[in-house]
Motif scaffolding. Structure first.
Motif, mmCIF file in Angstrom:
data_model
loop_
_atom_site.group_PDB
_atom_site.id
_atom_site.type_symbol
_atom_site.label_atom_id
_atom_site.label_comp_id
_atom_site.label_asym_id
_atom_site.label_seq_id
_atom_site.Cartn_x
_atom_site.Cartn_y
_atom_site.Cartn_z
ATOM 1 N N HIS A 311 0.809 -0.525 -0.632
ATOM 2 C CA HIS A 311 -0.011 -0.097 0.089
ATOM 3 C C HIS A 311 1.021 1.736 0.014
ATOM 4 C CE1 HIS A 311 -3.989 -1.725 0.402
ATOM 5 N NE2 HIS A 311 -3.642 -2.219 1.193
ATOM 6 N N LEU A 312 1.673 1.478 1.398
ATOM 7 C CA LEU A 312 3.168 2.618 1.176
ATOM 8 C C LEU A 312 3.994 2.849 -0.530
ATOM 9 C CD1 LEU A 312 4.166 1.871 4.725
ATOM 10 C CD2 LEU A 312 3.045 4.056 4.261
ATOM 11 N N ARG A 314 3.038 1.241 -3.683
ATOM 12 C CA ARG A 314 2.144 2.284 -4.495
ATOM 13 C C ARG A 314 1.873 3.486 -4.603
ATOM 14 N NH1 ARG A 314 -1.290 -2.626 -4.536
ATOM 15 N NH2 ARG A 314 -2.576 -2.092 -2.235
ATOM 16 N N TRP A 315 1.303 4.519 -3.121
ATOM 17 C CA TRP A 315 1.366 5.851 -2.690
ATOM 18 C C TRP A 315 2.301 6.100 -3.213
ATOM 19 C CZ3 TRP A 315 3.238 8.957 1.518
ATOM 20 C CH2 TRP A 315 2.641 10.376 1.035
ATOM 21 N N GLY A 327 8.548 3.781 -6.162
ATOM 22 C CA GLY A 327 8.660 3.952 -4.412
ATOM 23 C C GLY A 327 9.127 2.398 -3.894
#
Length: 447
Positions: A311-312, A314-315, A327
Motif C-alpha cells: 500500500h505504501l 503504491r502511494w 516507491g
C-alpha cells in the motif's frame, strides 16, 4: 615559573627562526611542511593521501565484512530460525525477533564494523602524527570564503567514516555558529554506510555503459565524483547558511602547527576503536534493531489483500517516478533511516514482494542480498530500474536526510530539536530538488 616560560619561548624560537650560521632545528619538520602546506603540492598530496585512506578502507573491509556476514547471516541466522522453530515459537514472533530485529542488527554490524575499524585508526594516525592540522591550514581559506571554519574540513573528513562521528568531531570548533554549520552539513560527506550502495549501483549500471576494459574505471570515477559533489554541496550549503539563517562574522583562529611525532599506538587504539568505533556502532545497533522489526512488520501485516508495504509503495510510486526513482526505493529509505547499511537488502526484499517474484530470499519481509551481480541486476530491472534510476539513486543516497544515529548525535551535540529537524529536512528537500531536476533534464534529452 618564569624560567619555564623562557624555556618554552626559546623552544618555539628555535623551531621558527633560522639564524645565519646557526644550526637549524627540526629540519625534517620544515622539509615536510614545505611540501604538505605548499600552494602547489599541498592539495594534490592531500587528495592522494585521503584517496589512499578511502581505498584501503573500502578494499580492506571486504574480507572481514565477508567473514562477519558469513558468521552472523549465513550461519547464526539459520541456526536461530531452526532453533526457534524447534522450540515451537509462533511464526510471527520468530519473524519479528529473528527475521526483523536480529537480521537488521547482523547486517549493520557486518557492513559497518570493518570499515570503521580500518578508517578510524588511519584517520587517528594522521591526527596523532600531526598531519591533520596541516589539512586545516591548507583549506582554511576555502572554508572561510564559504562562511565556515577551517576546522570544519577535519569534521567533514571524519564524516567519511561516519557522519555521527563527524558531528561529534565538530567540538574542535569554538564558535557555536560555525560549529552548528559544520553539524548541519556533515551529512554531505559520504559515510561508509553509503559507499556499498554507490559502488554496487555504479558497477551494475554505469560501468556497463563502457567497454569491459574501462568498466571498473568508469564505476570508480562515478563514485569519486559523487563523493566530491558531497564536498562541494557541504561548502555551498555552508555558504547559504552563513549568509541567511546563521549569518555572522567568520571567526579567526590561531592554528599552531604541532611538530610531527611518532604515532602512539595505544592512544590511537583507544581513540579510534574504543572511543569512536564501538561508541558509534553501539548507537547504530540501538537504532537499527527496531528498524528491522518495522521492516518485517510492514511486509507481513496486511490490509485487505495487500501488505502495508505494498500500500505504501503504491502511494509513494508517483512521487518516486517524478524524481527518477520509485516507491520501493523511497519506502526503503523511510523504514531504513536508522542505518544506510540495510537500504539495499530492504530494496531487494521489497522488489521481490511487489513484483511477486519467487525463488529469491528467505521469505516475505526477510532482507537478503544476492551473491551474483548479474542476479542483482536482473532483479533491479524486474523492478523497473533504468540508468536514470541508478544515477538518481546515487545522488539521493548522497543528499538525503541523515541516518537516525546522526540525527540523535546532532540533537545531543546541539541541544536543539529545531536544528535537528533542520538537519533532517534541509538535505532531504535538496535531495528531492536535485533528483527532480536531473530526471526532467534526462527525460527532455531522451526525447
Amino acid at each position: 615559573m618564569v624560567a619555564a616560560i623562557y624555556a618554552e619561548a626559546a623552544q618555539l624560537a628555535n623551531r621558527a627562526v633560522t639564524r645565519p650560521g646557526g644550526r637549524q632545528e627540526h629540519d625534517l619538520d620544515r622539509a615536510l611542511d614545505r611540501l604538505v602546506t605548499s600552494r602547489r603540492w599541498g592539495f594534490p598530496l592531500m587528495g592522494l593521501l585521503f584517496t589512499a585512506v578511502f581505498w584501503i578502507t573500502i578494499s580492506g573491509a571486504n574480507v572481514p565484512s565477508g567473514w562477519l556476514s558469513a558468521l552472523l547471516v549465513d550461519q547464526v541466522y539459520p541456526w536461530l530460525r531452526e532453533g526457534a522453530a524447534g522450540l515451537g515459537v509462533p511464526w510471527w514472533l520468530r519473524g519479528a525477533l529473528i527475521d526483523g530485529l536480529y537480521l537488521a542488527t547482523a547486517w549493520v554490524v557486518s557492513v559497518m564494523l570493518p570499515p570503521m575499524a580500518i578508517f578510524f585508526p588511519l584517520f587517528t594516525f594522521l591526527e596523532d602524527f600531526g598531519y591533520l592540522p596541516r589539512v586545516a591550514f591548507n583549506v582554511d581559506n576555502v572554508f572561510r570564503k564559504a562562511g565556515a571554519h577551517g576546522k570544519q574540513a577535519l569534521s567533514l573528513m571524519m564524516g567519511f567514516g561516519c557522519n555521527a562521528a563527524g558531528v561529534t568531531a565538530t567540538r574542535i570548533i569554538d564558535s557555536p555558529r560555525e560549529r552548528l554549520i559544520a553539524m548541519l552539513t556533515n551529512n554531505f560527506a559520504l559515510c561508509n554506510g553509503r559507499w556499498p550502495t554507490q559502488i554496487l549501483v555504479a558497477s551494475l549500471f554505469l560501468g556497463a555503459l563502457a567497454p569491459p576494459c574501462l568498466a571498473g574505471l568508469i564505476s570508480a570515477a562515478a563514485v569519486v565524483g559523487v563523493a566530491l559533489l558531497g564536498v562541494g554541496l557541504s561548502l555551498a550549503v555552508s555558504a547559504f547558511l552563513s549568509r541567511t539563517v546563521l549569518k555572522g562574522e567568520v571567526s579567526t583562529f590561531s592554528l599552531e602547527l604541532p611538530p610531527y611525532r611518532p604515532p602512539r599506538f595505544w592512544q590511537i587504539f583507544y581513540t579510534s576503536l574504543i572511543d569512536r568505533t564501538v561508541f558509534v556502532l553501539w548507537r547504530a545497533v540501538v537504532f537499527a534493531a527496531p528498524a528491522g522489526l518495522v521492516i518485517w512488520l510492514v511486509a507481513n501485516l496486511h490490509v485487505g489483500q495487500a501488505s502495508v508495504a505494498e500500500h505504501l509503495i503504491r502511494w509513494l510510486d508517483p512521487i518516486g517516478l517524478l524524481i527518477g526513482l520509485n516507491g520501493v526505493i523511497l519506502l526503503a529509505y523511510v523504514i531504513a533511516i536508522p542505518a544506510n547499511e540495510i537500504v539495499i537488502p530492504t530494496v531487494l526484499m521489497l522488489t521481490v514482494l511487489t513484483a511477486r517474484l519467487t525463488g529469491m530470499g528467505s521469505g516475505q519481509g526477510v532482507m537478503f542480498e544476492l551473491e551474483s551481480a548479474d542476479q542483482t541486476l536482473a532483479l533491479f530491472k524486474a523492478g523497473g530500474w533504468t540508468t536514470l534510476t541508478a544515477v538518481n539513486l546515487m545522488l539521493f543516497s548522497l543528499i538525503h536526510n541523515p541516518c537516525s544515529t546522526t540525527l540523535y548525535t546532532i540533537y545531543k551535540e546541539s541541544g536543539s530539536l529545531k536544528w535537528t529537524l533542520v538537519a533532517a529536512v534541509l538535505p532531504l528537500g535538496l535531495g528531492f530538488l536535485v533528483t527532480f531536476f536531473v530526471a526532467q533534464v534526462w527525460r527532455l534529452v531522451a526525447g
